[in-house]
Each structure stands twice: as structure tokens, then as C-alpha cells.
Design a protein around this motif. Structure first.
Motif, PDB file in Angstrom:
ATOM      1  N   GLY A   1       0.242   6.465  -1.314  1.00 23.50           N
ATOM      2  CA  GLY A   1       0.272   5.341  -2.238  1.00 23.50           C
ATOM      3  C   GLY A   1      -0.293   4.070  -1.617  1.00 23.50           C
ATOM      4  O   GLY A   1      -1.017   3.312  -2.275  1.00 23.50           O
ATOM      5  N   VAL A   2       0.019   3.828  -0.348  1.00 26.00           N
ATOM      6  CA  VAL A   2      -0.471   2.632   0.333  1.00 26.00           C
ATOM      7  C   VAL A   2      -1.992   2.663   0.475  1.00 26.00           C
ATOM      8  O   VAL A   2      -2.685   1.681   0.178  1.00 26.00           O
ATOM      9  CB  VAL A   2       0.195   2.494   1.722  1.00 26.00           C
ATOM     10  N   VAL A   3      -2.527   3.806   0.942  1.00 30.21           N
ATOM     11  CA  VAL A   3      -3.979   3.917   1.130  1.00 30.21           C
ATOM     12  C   VAL A   3      -4.691   3.846  -0.215  1.00 30.21           C
ATOM     13  O   VAL A   3      -5.749   3.219  -0.351  1.00 30.21           O
ATOM     14  CB  VAL A   3      -4.329   5.223   1.861  1.00 30.21           C
ATOM     15  N   ARG A   4      -4.115   4.472  -1.221  1.00 31.39           N
ATOM     16  CA  ARG A   4      -4.703   4.424  -2.562  1.00 31.39           C
ATOM     17  C   ARG A   4      -4.751   2.990  -3.074  1.00 31.39           C
ATOM     18  O   ARG A   4      -5.722   2.557  -3.698  1.00 31.39           O
ATOM     19  CB  ARG A   4      -3.865   5.298  -3.492  1.00 31.39           C
ATOM     20  N   SER A   5      -3.697   2.235  -2.813  1.00 32.01           N
ATOM     21  CA  SER A   5      -3.664   0.832  -3.210  1.00 32.01           C
ATOM     22  C   SER A   5      -4.752   0.033  -2.502  1.00 32.01           C
ATOM     23  O   SER A   5      -5.355  -0.876  -3.079  1.00 32.01           O
ATOM     24  CB  SER A   5      -2.289   0.230  -2.897  1.00 32.01           C
TER      25      SER A   5
END
Length: 337
Positions: free
Chosen positions: A163-167
């Protein structure tokens, strides 16, 4: 990292490696290497496919809706392929060196953006592969009790990291991260980051534009990079087949993904010394096959890296090595804190 810390990490890795060799035995390792024999050739060739897929993934992120000239596209892809090969000073170069001239600054920003963009894409495919490896491990009969729950918890952490990398792909992160570091008052580094604020915002825009304008292209690049990890897993299957030990797809996925995760967790160990060998030794045992096979596989991996590293240096040529030296000495390098 200071020289003292690097030396300590090196010694720790060397001790771990020495203990593993003592446990397995030099004769066992030598006999295993001899048994693999000519299977080393398809193992080397397999990674030509891996590096090719990595280059395709990077090339997809660089391509635009406007088709480039065929010769220019071919030349650019060859550069991407060359940059995927292992390098003595790092796992892979992934460096683009702009020429001098009026557009040097803009080209440098674009190059930095493409490197960061591929790094985030590579991180996403890594996380997907680690998650796949954990799911595979949870289905194996030898994985139970505390190990099962630990892997389940680690899977939750990886989902959060996804989720962090996607953000970061969606909203950008370079300028915000640089601003946070600059506010830590790290002397010359903070001052340098403050001066580069406009350039870092431009890099963020380049990273987020692919997600906003061509999400299908981004998904295709991630899928190709993820596929390269499945192809790389074939190395373990080839080694196991060569020594006459059956190894199924599920345990191979588990070993390949979790060994890569272990190497990243122990990134302080220079050249992955001890972390790769130790993780393969433990994971082969966890999969229910002789643990010594893990060390044999590690030996073949080291041999493969040496061969491809030599090939990478040969492809770089005098011009490529000179460009790399110029980049290390260039004015775009941030100052030490």
C-alpha cells in the motif's frame, strides 16, 4: 555506512559462511558442484531471460504513447538491458548519464525519475513475489506452529508495504521525503536538498504521470518484472534436478521468494555474504529436502553472478566505465551529511 560497520558486517557474514561450509563439508560441496556440471550452462542462459524481462519492464515505463523511431527504440532497449546486468559496485547499475548541453538539467531529472520509477516498480514486484512465497510456505506440511504464525504476520506487513509503495506511485514521494530529511538539519545535505526542491518536484511528477495517464502500462511493467522472478526460480529447479533431488514448484517458489526477502532484511552484509547461503540452507531444510542442497545452490548462484558480472563489464566497455567514473565525480552528487 562507516568502514568499521562494513568491516563488522563482513566478518559476521564470513563467520556464518564458514560455519555453514563446516556443517555441510567441503567434499559435499565439491561433489555437488561436479554433479551439477553442464547444467551450469542452462542456469547461466536462464538469467539472460531474467535480465531481458527486467529490461522490458523498465522499457515499458519509459515508452510513451508516441511511437519512437525503430532504431532509437532498439538502441534505448539495449541500454536498458545492459543496465540490468550485475555490477561489482552494486547489484545493477540502473544509471543514465546525460550529455552536456542546454538540456542537460532536464535530461538529468528525467533520468533520475526513470531510475526511481523503475526502483518503485521493482519494489512492487519484489513485494508481490515475497507475498507469493509466504502463501506457498503456508501450504507446506513442514511449516507449522510459530513459523506458520510468523510468516502470516510477515505477510500482513508486506501487504501494508504494498500500500505504501502503491501510494508513492500515485501521489509521489521524492519531494516529501527530501523535505522531511532537509528538516532534520543535516548540514550540507539539508542545504543541498533544499536547493534541489524544484528538481525533486519534477521527478515526482514524472513518477506519478505514468500511474495517472497510463495505468495499464504500469500494470504491464509490474507483471513483466514479476514474471522475471518466476523465471529466476527455475535456477533452483535446475540445481535440484541436476543432483537428483526432486523439488516441486511450491517449495521452489517458497525458497526463491523467502531467500530474496532474507537477503533484503540483512542488507548490511556486504555482497549478501552469509545471508544468501544461510537462508537457502534453512529454507531447503524447511521444504523437506537436504539442507546441503541449499549451499550447493548458493555456490551456483555465486558462479552465475561472476559470469554475468564479467559480461556486464565487457558490454559496458571503456566508454561505459568512463561514464560511470564521471557520474561518481560529477557535480550532481549530493554532499555527505
Amino acid at each position: 555506512m562507516s568502514r568499521t560497520l562494513r568491516l563488522v558486517a563482513f566478518l559476521v557474514g564470513a563467520v556464518v559462511l564458514a560455519l555453514l561450509i563446516r556443517e555441510v563439508g567441503v567434499d559435499t560441496l565439491a561433489e555437488g558442484a561436479r554433479t551439477v556440471g553442464w547444467f551450469a550452462v542452462p542456469i547461466m542462459a536462464l538469467h539472460a531471460v531474467v535480465y531481458g524481462l527486467n529490461a522490458v519492464a523498465w522499457y515499458i515505463t519509459l515508452a510513451t504513447s508516441r511511437a519512437p523511431h525503430r532504431s532509437a527504440a532498439s538502441s534505448d532497449f539495449r541500454r536498458r538491458l545492459r543496465d540490468q546486468l550485475p555490477h561489482p559496485r552494486g547489484q545493477r547499475r540502473r544509471r543514465a548519464i546525460p550529455d552536456g548541453g542546454a538540456h542537460a538539467v532536464a535530461r538529468a531529472r528525467k533520468a533520475a525519475g526513470s531510475v526511481l520509477q523503475y526502483a518503485m516498480l521493482h519494489a512492487l514486484s519484489s513485494l508481490f513475489m515475497w507475498l507469493t512465497a509466504i502463501v506457498a510456505a503456508l501450504t507446506l506440511p513442514g511449516v507449522h506452529g510459530r513459523i506458520w504464525w510468523a510468516l502470516l504476520a510477515m505477510g500482513g506487513v508486506i501487504v501494508a508495504a504494498l500500500g505504501v509503495v502503491r501510494s508513492g506511485h500515485r501521489h509521489g514521494f521524492v519531494a516529501r521525503l527530501a523535505g522531511w530529511i532537509a528538516r532534520r538539519r543535516l548540514g550540507r545535505l539539508s542545504a543541498w536538498l533544499t536547493k534541489q526542491e524544484e528538481a525533486l518536484v519534477a521527478v515526482d511528477a514524472q513518477i506519478t504521470s505514468l500511474h495517472a495517464e497510463q495505468p495499464g502500462r504500469l500494470g504491464a511493467a509490474i507483471a513483466v518484472d514479476y514474471l522475471s522472478r518466476w523465471v529466476a526460480m527455475g535456477e533452483l529447479l535446475l540445481v535440484a534436478y541436476a543432483v537428483g533431488t526432486p523439488l516441486g514448484i511450491t517449495p521452489a517458489v517458497m525458497i526463491s521468494g523467502l531467500s530474496a526477502l532474507a537477503v533484503n532484511l540483512f542488507f548490511l552484509l556486504p555482497w549478501e555474504m552469509g545471508s544468501r547461503e544461510g537462508s537457502l540452507y534453512l529454507l531447503f531444510g524447511l521444504a523437506g529436502v537436504p539442507a546441503s542442497l541449499g549451499l550447493i545452490a548458493a555456490v551456483m548462484t555465486r558462479l552465475r553472478e561472476i559470469v554475468w558480472c564479467a559480461l556486464g563489464l565487457a558490454l559496458a566497455g571503456p566508454g561505459g566505465r568512463a561514464a560511470a567514473a564521471e557520474a561518481r565525480a560529477g557535480h550532481t552528487t549530493p554532499p555527505a551529511a
